[in-house]
Design a protein around this motif. Structure first.
Motif, PDB file in Angstrom:
ATOM      1  N   MET A   1       0.841  -1.227  -0.106  1.00  0.00           N
ATOM      2  CA  MET A   1      -0.061  -0.034   0.250  1.00  0.00           C
ATOM      3  C   MET A   1       0.830   1.335  -0.052  1.00  0.00           C
ATOM      4  O   MET A   1       1.740   1.329   0.738  1.00  0.00           O
ATOM      5  N   ASN A   2       0.568   2.266  -0.791  1.00  0.00           N
ATOM      6  CA  ASN A   2       1.332   3.420  -0.820  1.00  0.00           C
ATOM      7  C   ASN A   2       0.768   4.400   0.268  1.00  0.00           C
ATOM      8  O   ASN A   2      -0.154   4.879   0.162  1.00  0.00           O
ATOM      9  N   SER A   3       2.023   4.639   0.853  1.00  0.00           N
ATOM     10  CA  SER A   3       1.296   5.548   2.257  1.00  0.00           C
ATOM     11  C   SER A   3       1.176   6.942   1.702  1.00  0.00           C
ATOM     12  O   SER A   3       0.481   7.876   2.549  1.00  0.00           O
ATOM     13  N   SER A   4       1.697   7.437   0.607  1.00  0.00           N
ATOM     14  CA  SER A   4       1.237   8.901   0.138  1.00  0.00           C
ATOM     15  C   SER A   4      -0.074   9.053  -0.251  1.00  0.00           C
ATOM     16  O   SER A   4      -0.510  10.242  -0.374  1.00  0.00           O
ATOM     17  N   ILE A   5      -1.147   8.184  -0.431  1.00  0.00           N
ATOM     18  CA  ILE A   5      -2.327   8.399  -0.750  1.00  0.00           C
ATOM     19  C   ILE A   5      -3.279   8.044   0.430  1.00  0.00           C
ATOM     20  O   ILE A   5      -4.493   8.204  -0.078  1.00  0.00           O
ATOM     21  N   THR A   6      -2.845   8.057   1.662  1.00  0.00           N
ATOM     22  CA  THR A   6      -3.661   7.495   2.667  1.00  0.00           C
ATOM     23  C   THR A   6      -4.524   8.857   2.985  1.00  0.00           C
ATOM     24  O   THR A   6      -5.763   8.479   3.674  1.00  0.00           O
ATOM     25  N   ASN A   7      -4.178   9.986   3.105  1.00  0.00           N
ATOM     26  CA  ASN A   7      -5.204  10.943   3.364  1.00  0.00           C
ATOM     27  C   ASN A   7      -5.616  12.078   2.503  1.00  0.00           C
ATOM     28  O   ASN A   7      -6.138  13.123   2.825  1.00  0.00           O
ATOM     29  N   LYS A   8      -5.583  12.052   1.299  1.00  0.00           N
ATOM     30  CA  LYS A   8      -6.024  13.045   0.067  1.00  0.00           C
ATOM     31  C   LYS A   8      -7.648  12.848   0.108  1.00  0.00           C
ATOM     32  O   LYS A   8      -8.188  11.721  -0.201  1.00  0.00           O
ATOM     33  N   THR A   9      -8.013  14.154  -0.127  1.00  0.00           N
ATOM     34  CA  THR A   9      -9.323  14.273  -0.096  1.00  0.00           C
ATOM     35  C   THR A   9      -9.621  15.469  -0.813  1.00  0.00           C
ATOM     36  O   THR A   9      -8.694  16.548  -0.966  1.00  0.00           O
ATOM     37  N   ALA A  10     -10.857  15.735  -1.459  1.00  0.00           N
ATOM     38  CA  ALA A  10     -10.963  16.745  -2.038  1.00  0.00           C
ATOM     39  C   ALA A  10     -12.601  17.010  -2.527  1.00  0.00           C
ATOM     40  O   ALA A  10     -13.240  15.885  -2.383  1.00  0.00           O
ATOM     41  N   GLU A  11     -13.054  18.073  -2.679  1.00  0.00           N
ATOM     42  CA  GLU A  11     -14.414  18.299  -2.944  1.00  0.00           C
ATOM     43  C   GLU A  11     -14.645  19.195  -4.052  1.00  0.00           C
ATOM     44  O   GLU A  11     -13.626  20.058  -4.266  1.00  0.00           O
ATOM     45  N   PHE A  12     -15.434  19.021  -5.021  1.00  0.00           N
ATOM     46  CA  PHE A  12     -15.950  19.887  -6.045  1.00  0.00           C
ATOM     47  C   PHE A  12     -17.537  19.892  -6.477  1.00  0.00           C
ATOM     48  O   PHE A  12     -18.115  19.133  -6.156  1.00  0.00           O
ATOM     49  N   THR A  13     -17.593  20.830  -7.252  1.00  0.00           N
ATOM     50  CA  THR A  13     -19.147  20.936  -7.772  1.00  0.00           C
ATOM     51  C   THR A  13     -18.969  20.223  -9.194  1.00  0.00           C
ATOM     52  O   THR A  13     -18.288  20.465 -10.109  1.00  0.00           O
ATOM     53  N   GLY A  14     -19.742  19.019  -9.035  1.00  0.00           N
ATOM     54  CA  GLY A  14     -19.829  18.081 -10.402  1.00  0.00           C
ATOM     55  C   GLY A  14     -20.956  18.522 -11.160  1.00  0.00           C
ATOM     56  O   GLY A  14     -22.231  18.829 -10.738  1.00  0.00           O
ATOM     57  N   PHE A  15     -20.890  17.790 -12.660  1.00  0.00           N
ATOM     58  CA  PHE A  15     -21.770  17.874 -13.403  1.00  0.00           C
ATOM     59  C   PHE A  15     -21.662  16.848 -14.152  1.00  0.00           C
ATOM     60  O   PHE A  15     -20.854  16.191 -14.560  1.00  0.00           O
ATOM     61  N   LEU A  16     -23.209  16.181 -14.680  1.00  0.00           N
ATOM     62  CA  LEU A  16     -23.148  14.892 -15.428  1.00  0.00           C
ATOM     63  C   LEU A  16     -23.019  15.494 -16.978  1.00  0.00           C
ATOM     64  O   LEU A  16     -23.770  16.208 -17.188  1.00  0.00           O
ATOM     65  N   HIS A  17     -22.261  14.924 -17.676  1.00  0.00           N
ATOM     66  CA  HIS A  17     -22.080  15.155 -18.918  1.00  0.00           C
ATOM     67  C   HIS A  17     -22.202  13.809 -19.702  1.00  0.00           C
ATOM     68  O   HIS A  17     -21.794  12.750 -19.344  1.00  0.00           O
ATOM     69  N   GLU A  18     -22.683  13.966 -20.923  1.00  0.00           N
ATOM     70  CA  GLU A  18     -22.998  12.954 -22.011  1.00  0.00           C
ATOM     71  C   GLU A  18     -21.487  12.843 -22.577  1.00  0.00           C
ATOM     72  O   GLU A  18     -21.125  13.708 -23.033  1.00  0.00           O
ATOM     73  N   ALA A  19     -20.897  11.360 -22.540  1.00  0.00           N
ATOM     74  CA  ALA A  19     -19.625  11.211 -23.148  1.00  0.00           C
ATOM     75  C   ALA A  19     -19.762  10.995 -24.733  1.00  0.00           C
ATOM     76  O   ALA A  19     -20.693  10.156 -24.982  1.00  0.00           O
ATOM     77  N   ALA A  20     -18.942  11.594 -25.293  1.00  0.00           N
ATOM     78  CA  ALA A  20     -18.898  11.349 -26.754  1.00  0.00           C
ATOM     79  C   ALA A  20     -18.231   9.735 -27.015  1.00  0.00           C
ATOM     80  O   ALA A  20     -17.237   9.299 -26.319  1.00  0.00           O
ATOM     81  N   GLY A  21     -18.624   9.045 -28.126  1.00  0.00           N
ATOM     82  CA  GLY A  21     -18.120   7.749 -28.318  1.00  0.00           C
ATOM     83  C   GLY A  21     -19.330   6.904 -28.875  1.00  0.00           C
ATOM     84  O   GLY A  21     -20.413   7.172 -28.670  1.00  0.00           O
ATOM     85  N   PRO A  22     -18.810   5.856 -29.032  1.00  0.00           N
ATOM     86  CA  PRO A  22     -19.786   4.653 -29.461  1.00  0.00           C
ATOM     87  C   PRO A  22     -20.854   4.192 -28.640  1.00  0.00           C
ATOM     88  O   PRO A  22     -21.804   3.612 -28.769  1.00  0.00           O
TER      89      PRO A  22
END
Length: 167
Positions: A1-22
């Protein structure tokens, strides 16, 4: 387990987007400053995500067209009543288990069955995540137990769909 990833958190305002592709599907575009908190190399990064303060679910920051997205399943959209271009709160944090945190029911079967435990450990991480998701998606404890036992039998006999012995 990589100890550098243990306490990373973030918040943001999200939006649902239709993805281009098949394939017709939706994604949540993750802002670049949030991605920089979690990025440590190429490829997808496993994270835990919460929408509007609801229970966390495992997912990944997936690279797409120079940025990163969280793929949104139909179940996720329905559960959180998401709609395209309508803002919602997204909280993400590092998944120190890499999407491999075992449900209690599967852990119990692994503890009691050495052969299954040995064979399960040989599976690739993506295959394990798929099986864990399948078990977790069951609504009742009885169904999670049933699925855990079925998977144990299929893994031990090599009859799991897509296994090398079955191909």
């Amino acid at each position: 387990m990589n100890s550098s990833i243990t306490n990373k958190t973030a918040e943001f305002t999200g939006f649902l987007h239709e993805a281009a592709g098949p394939m017709h599907h939706y994604v949540i575009v993750v802002p670049e400053d949030v991605c920089l908190v979690f990025r440590e190399g190429k490829g997808a990064v496993r994270i835990l995500c919460s929408i509007n303060g609801a229970e966390e679910f495992p997912c990944a920051l997936n690279p797409r067209q120079g940025g990163y997205v969280i793929i949104s399943s139909k179940q996720l959209i329905k559960k959180h009543k998401l709609a395209p271009h309508v803002a919602f709160n997204v909280r993400v944090r590092s998944d120190v288990h890499d999407g491999l945190q075992l449900p209690e029911e599967l852990l119990e079967v692994l503890t009691q069955d050495d052969h299954f435990s040995f064979e399960f450990e040989k599976l690739l991480p993506g295959r394990k995540r798929g099986l864990i998701y399948y078990i977790r998606s069951a609504k009742t404890v009885d169904t999670r137990i049933k699925r855990s036992l079925e998977i144990a039998e299929k893994v031990k006999t090599g009859s799991l769909h897509g296994s090398k012995q079955n191909d």
